[in-house]
Design a protein around this motif. Structure first.
Motif, PDB file in Angstrom:
ATOM      1  N   LEU A 115       0.827  -1.207   0.000  1.00 38.29           N
ATOM      2  CA  LEU A 115       0.000   0.000   0.000  1.00 38.29           C
ATOM      3  C   LEU A 115       0.864   1.261   0.000  1.00 38.29           C
ATOM      4  O   LEU A 115       0.592   2.215  -0.738  1.00 38.29           O
ATOM      5  CB  LEU A 115      -0.926   0.011   1.221  1.00 38.29           C
ATOM      6  CG  LEU A 115      -2.223  -0.772   1.125  1.00 38.29           C
ATOM      7  CD1 LEU A 115      -2.965  -0.700   2.451  1.00 38.29           C
ATOM      8  CD2 LEU A 115      -3.118  -0.238   0.008  1.00 38.29           C
ATOM      9  N   LEU A 116       1.887   1.272   0.843  1.00 41.73           N
ATOM     10  CA  LEU A 116       2.742   2.453   0.930  1.00 41.73           C
ATOM     11  C   LEU A 116       3.456   2.718  -0.395  1.00 41.73           C
ATOM     12  O   LEU A 116       3.593   3.868  -0.831  1.00 41.73           O
ATOM     13  CB  LEU A 116       3.761   2.277   2.064  1.00 41.73           C
ATOM     14  CG  LEU A 116       3.167   2.186   3.478  1.00 41.73           C
ATOM     15  CD1 LEU A 116       4.253   1.865   4.503  1.00 41.73           C
ATOM     16  CD2 LEU A 116       2.442   3.474   3.861  1.00 41.73           C
ATOM     17  N   VAL A 117       3.889   1.639  -1.057  1.00 39.54           N
ATOM     18  CA  VAL A 117       4.545   1.803  -2.357  1.00 39.54           C
ATOM     19  C   VAL A 117       3.523   2.205  -3.420  1.00 39.54           C
ATOM     20  O   VAL A 117       3.830   2.994  -4.320  1.00 39.54           O
ATOM     21  CB  VAL A 117       5.281   0.506  -2.752  1.00 39.54           C
ATOM     22  CG1 VAL A 117       5.822   0.607  -4.173  1.00 39.54           C
ATOM     23  CG2 VAL A 117       6.432   0.236  -1.785  1.00 39.54           C
ATOM     24  N   THR A 118       2.305   1.688  -3.330  1.00 43.40           N
ATOM     25  CA  THR A 118       1.269   2.063  -4.292  1.00 43.40           C
ATOM     26  C   THR A 118       0.926   3.546  -4.173  1.00 43.40           C
ATOM     27  O   THR A 118       0.675   4.214  -5.184  1.00 43.40           O
ATOM     28  CB  THR A 118       0.010   1.204  -4.093  1.00 43.40           C
ATOM     29  OG1 THR A 118       0.344  -0.179  -4.224  1.00 43.40           O
ATOM     30  CG2 THR A 118      -1.050   1.537  -5.136  1.00 43.40           C
ATOM     31  N   ILE A 119       0.898   4.062  -2.966  1.00 44.59           N
ATOM     32  CA  ILE A 119       0.678   5.507  -2.780  1.00 44.59           C
ATOM     33  C   ILE A 119       1.741   6.284  -3.544  1.00 44.59           C
ATOM     34  O   ILE A 119       1.442   7.252  -4.258  1.00 44.59           O
ATOM     35  CB  ILE A 119       0.698   5.869  -1.281  1.00 44.59           C
ATOM     36  CG1 ILE A 119      -0.512   5.263  -0.570  1.00 44.59           C
ATOM     37  CG2 ILE A 119       0.710   7.393  -1.100  1.00 44.59           C
ATOM     38  CD1 ILE A 119      -0.431   5.366   0.946  1.00 44.59           C
TER      39      ILE A 119
END
Length: 499
Positions: A115-119
């Protein structure tokens, strides 16, 4: 805030978290809009259209159908789970109830980093559009600065609370429809350069070899498109009657989002004047070229403003999902700093420190991407790998629990089709993970060609080291492994009291 407590049957018959600090301020429409803006047909298509077209030619559009069918199966499995366990945080608490604490800890760890990388990926993809909208050259450095600014704006909106999140999701939904339908219809009616048959013409993208490897490499656009529906379940404690509302919202996100993404991609494909120039690398940004050719500078900038709304709403939705996952982790004392990360703002009904992590870490990743010449593709590929990996950890947990006697008892079930759908969803997920991880550029140094899998391995290895060093997974007393009936014990993976 008090520590986590055993779950008890919720008012609508599903097993949820008692005394939840969230407010049920999110209606069915806003819950669907949240998943839709996270899935974001405009963001995924506008971000990867040029890359996918250059890699696989026009037939790359079929990747939307491939990924859509596969992820629809996953959404059905998730619908059964969230209907029985409508708990904030999504895949982490689901894995906890289906399998146990250790499996849940690793599922949450992988999903959190994905999720953090997708952001970062979404904000990074918005960078060139922000630059062109405000009239400056989109260099690597300006793209990173624009990405950081977008992340900061998104977290401020998230801090405003669930009602602001709902409003942002609905506004973003409107922006998505304008960006997908209005722009698509305009392109088809005023600047159609090809017939529909172009979607069967590879234009030599296979370079005298088999077309299959080229298509599978281009399929990243489809794999990137079809996740986000799980965000409907991440906010389960903020929705009334989640057992009915959320499974329906997940499926609707796949239907509507997939149709909008396919239509957007098709309208762009038919409007690209020189497809061969894209495949040969002479046109590296066909989306911007099409917009300027068809609408002029003023019209193109107006479209970019609408597209920017889509990127912002997608970032907001991603942060909301990440923040609630981190909060759910901390509420169960599963991570370092849990006393701080589980703090909750009762004024705005949001987990403030968890949301802060969901902004700061993506910013750091964005600035760290300056060391890579092909940062966007690598960031997106790792994000997809992490999301699909965590999804399949839940799907596998559901299959294991089902084979040990779990029978979904929420308001949405697949009945006798449950086992077959579960197996098919797992098979699709494994195929997608292998395809995403497979090296696509053998001429590159091995560490560049395997970078996605290497990064995934680092996340898993550090997670295992962290888990078995700190034993945070065993600190909380929230239910774990209780999906399997008591008469058919699940062994060491059980933990905590039962509902």
């Amino acid at each position: 805030m008090t520590g986590p407590q055993p779950a008890v049957p919720a008012a609508d018959g599903a097993q949820g978290e008692p005394g939840s600090e969230f407010r049920k301020d999110m209606g069915p429409w806003a819950n669907f809009a949240l998943g839709f803006t996270y899935l974001s047909p405009v963001v995924s298509t506008y971000t990867l259209f040029g890359t996918a077209l250059a890699t696989g030619g026009p037939p790359m559009i079929w990747a939307f159908l491939l990924a859509g069918c596969g992820q629809f199966l996953v959404s059905l499995v998730f619908g059964e789970i969230v209907a029985q366990y409508p708990i904030a945080g999504g895949v982490y608490p689901w894995a906890r109830r289906l399998w146990g604490k250790r499996w849940a800890w690793m599922t949450g760890w992988v999903y959190m980093w994905a999720l953090l990388v997708t952001i970062t990926a979404v904000a990074y993809g918005a960078g060139p559009y922000i630059a062109l909208l405000f009239g400056f050259r989109p260099t690597v450095h300006t793209t990173v600065l624009c990405a950081a600014a977008l992340i900061a704006v998104a977290v401020l909106i998230n801090y405003a609370g669930t009602k602001a999140l709902s409003a942002a999701a609905v506004i973003g939904f409107g922006g998505e429809l304008i960006g997908a339908l209005v722009v698509g219809i305009y392109l088809l009616s005023s600047h159609r350069a090809h017939g529909i048959g172009v979607i069967l013409d590879s234009y030599g993208a296979e370079k005298n070899g088999s077309y299959l490897p080229a298509f599978l490499a281009a399929a990243i656009i489809g794999f990137y498109q079809y996740y986000g529906f799980e965000a409907c379940g991440d906010t389960a404690e903020e929705v009334a009657h989640p057992g009915r509302v959320i499974p329906r919202a997940m499926r609707r996100t796949i239907y509507v989002g997939g149709a909008a993404a396919t239509f957007t991609c098709l309208s762009l494909l038919l409007a690209v004047t020189d497809i061969r120039a894209v495949i040969e690398g002479r046109d590296t940004d066909p989306v911007v070229r099409v917009l300027y050719e068809t609408m002029g500078e003023t019209g193109a900038r107006l479209v970019m403003a609408v597209v920017l709304i889509s990127f912002l709403s997608c970032t907001i939705s991603l942060q909301a999902a990440a923040g609630r996952l981190i909060y759910s982790y901390a509420r169960d004392q599963m991570i370092v700093g849990h006393r701080l990360l589980r703090r909750f703002s009762h004024t705005r009904a949001v987990p403030g420190y968890a949301l802060l992590v969901a902004a700061v870490v993506p910013m750091l990743i964005a600035f760290g991407s300056l060391v890579s010449a092909d940062a966007l593709t690598r960031i997106v590929s790792f994000a997809i790998l992490g999301i699909y990996g965590s999804f399949q950890m839940v799907v596998l947990a559901a299959l294991r629990a089902r084979l040990k006697g779990w029978r979904p008892s929420g308001e949405f079930t697949l009945g006798r089709w449950g086992l077959a759908v579960n197996i098919a969803a797992l098979a699709y997920g494994v195929f997608a993970i292998v395809n995403i991880s497979w090296p696509q550029e053998p001429q590159e140094p091995w560490y560049n060609d395997w970078i996605v899998l290497l990064c995934g391995g680092v996340v898993v290895a550090t997670g295992l080291l962290y888990m078995f060093t700190t034993h945070h997974y065993g600190r909380g007393n929230a239910p774990a492994g209780d999906a399997v009936p008591a008469g058919r014990p699940i062994g060491a993976s059980r933990g905590g009291p039962h509902p």
